[in-house]
Design a protein around this motif. Structure first.
Motif, PDB file in Angstrom:
ATOM      1  N   PHE A  20       0.831  -1.201   0.000  1.00 58.31           N
ATOM      2  CA  PHE A  20       0.000   0.000   0.000  1.00 58.31           C
ATOM      3  C   PHE A  20       0.874   1.262   0.000  1.00 58.31           C
ATOM      4  O   PHE A  20       0.643   2.192  -0.766  1.00 58.31           O
ATOM      5  CB  PHE A  20      -0.934  -0.021   1.222  1.00 58.31           C
ATOM      6  N   TYR A  24       0.515   1.192  -3.983  1.00 62.35           N
ATOM      7  CA  TYR A  24      -0.336   0.069  -4.403  1.00 62.35           C
ATOM      8  C   TYR A  24       0.407  -0.896  -5.328  1.00 62.35           C
ATOM      9  O   TYR A  24      -0.081  -1.282  -6.389  1.00 62.35           O
ATOM     10  CB  TYR A  24      -1.609   0.579  -5.091  1.00 62.35           C
ATOM     11  N   HIS A  38      -4.114  -4.415  -6.435  1.00 61.24           N
ATOM     12  CA  HIS A  38      -5.068  -3.754  -5.552  1.00 61.24           C
ATOM     13  C   HIS A  38      -6.337  -3.434  -6.343  1.00 61.24           C
ATOM     14  O   HIS A  38      -6.261  -3.045  -7.502  1.00 61.24           O
ATOM     15  CB  HIS A  38      -4.484  -2.442  -5.022  1.00 61.24           C
ATOM     16  N   ASN A  42      -9.507  -0.573  -2.513  1.00 63.52           N
ATOM     17  CA  ASN A  42      -8.343  -0.306  -1.665  1.00 63.52           C
ATOM     18  C   ASN A  42      -7.856   1.128  -1.827  1.00 63.52           C
ATOM     19  O   ASN A  42      -7.432   1.766  -0.867  1.00 63.52           O
ATOM     20  CB  ASN A  42      -7.186  -1.244  -2.014  1.00 63.52           C
ATOM     21  N   LYS A  43      -7.908   1.596  -3.078  1.00 60.05           N
ATOM     22  CA  LYS A  43      -7.446   2.959  -3.345  1.00 60.05           C
ATOM     23  C   LYS A  43      -8.378   3.971  -2.698  1.00 60.05           C
ATOM     24  O   LYS A  43      -7.940   5.000  -2.197  1.00 60.05           O
ATOM     25  CB  LYS A  43      -7.309   3.183  -4.855  1.00 60.05           C
ATOM     26  N   SER A  91      -6.258  -1.738   5.886  1.00 61.21           N
ATOM     27  CA  SER A  91      -5.577  -2.866   5.248  1.00 61.21           C
ATOM     28  C   SER A  91      -6.340  -4.178   5.457  1.00 61.21           C
ATOM     29  O   SER A  91      -6.312  -5.064   4.609  1.00 61.21           O
ATOM     30  CB  SER A  91      -4.162  -3.040   5.815  1.00 61.21           C
ATOM     31  N   PHE A  94      -8.849  -4.662   2.698  1.00 62.75           N
ATOM     32  CA  PHE A  94      -8.367  -4.631   1.322  1.00 62.75           C
ATOM     33  C   PHE A  94      -8.699  -5.931   0.597  1.00 62.75           C
ATOM     34  O   PHE A  94      -8.672  -7.008   1.180  1.00 62.75           O
ATOM     35  CB  PHE A  94      -6.841  -4.433   1.303  1.00 62.75           C
TER      36      PHE A  94
END
Ligand SMILES: [Zn+2]
Length: 105
Positions: A20, A24, A38, A42-43, A91, A94
């Protein structure tokens, strides 16, 4: 934490967290070397973590009454600390999508 869909090896928090913070970066399964990207989710979570860090930093700035140079240090420390804290937390949520190497040529 998500498992590798190929060998069921679980991704570690350290692995996910490091990837991360490396913008990413693609995750490699520690066991079978399958690659994972990712997801957009997640972003989004990463963006929210950074935004929350900034919000908490600004709150500290607004609430603490000290001279300006001390406040700048506190602002930076609080922002970084909370961004890290929220990114560790996010996290856990994710998700990753497997990179299909065959269709990538
Ligand atoms: Zn694997």
């Amino acid at each position: 934490m998500q498992k590798c869909s190929h060998c069921q090896q679980k991704f570690t928090l350290g692995q996910v967290f490091k990837s991360f913070w490396c913008n990413y970066k693609t995750i490699l399964c520690a066991n079978c070397k399958t690659q994972y990207n990712h997801t957009t989710k997640n972003k989004t979570l990463g963006g929210i973590s950074a935004a929350l860090g900034v919000i908490f930093g600004s709150l500290a700035w607004a609430l603490i009454e000290l001279d300006k140079s001390t406040k700048i240090v506190i602002l930076l420390v609080v922002t970084i600390l909370f961004t890290l804290l929220f990114s560790v937390f996010s996290s856990y949520f994710f998700t990753f999508e497997r990179v299909d190497v065959k269709n990538h040529a």
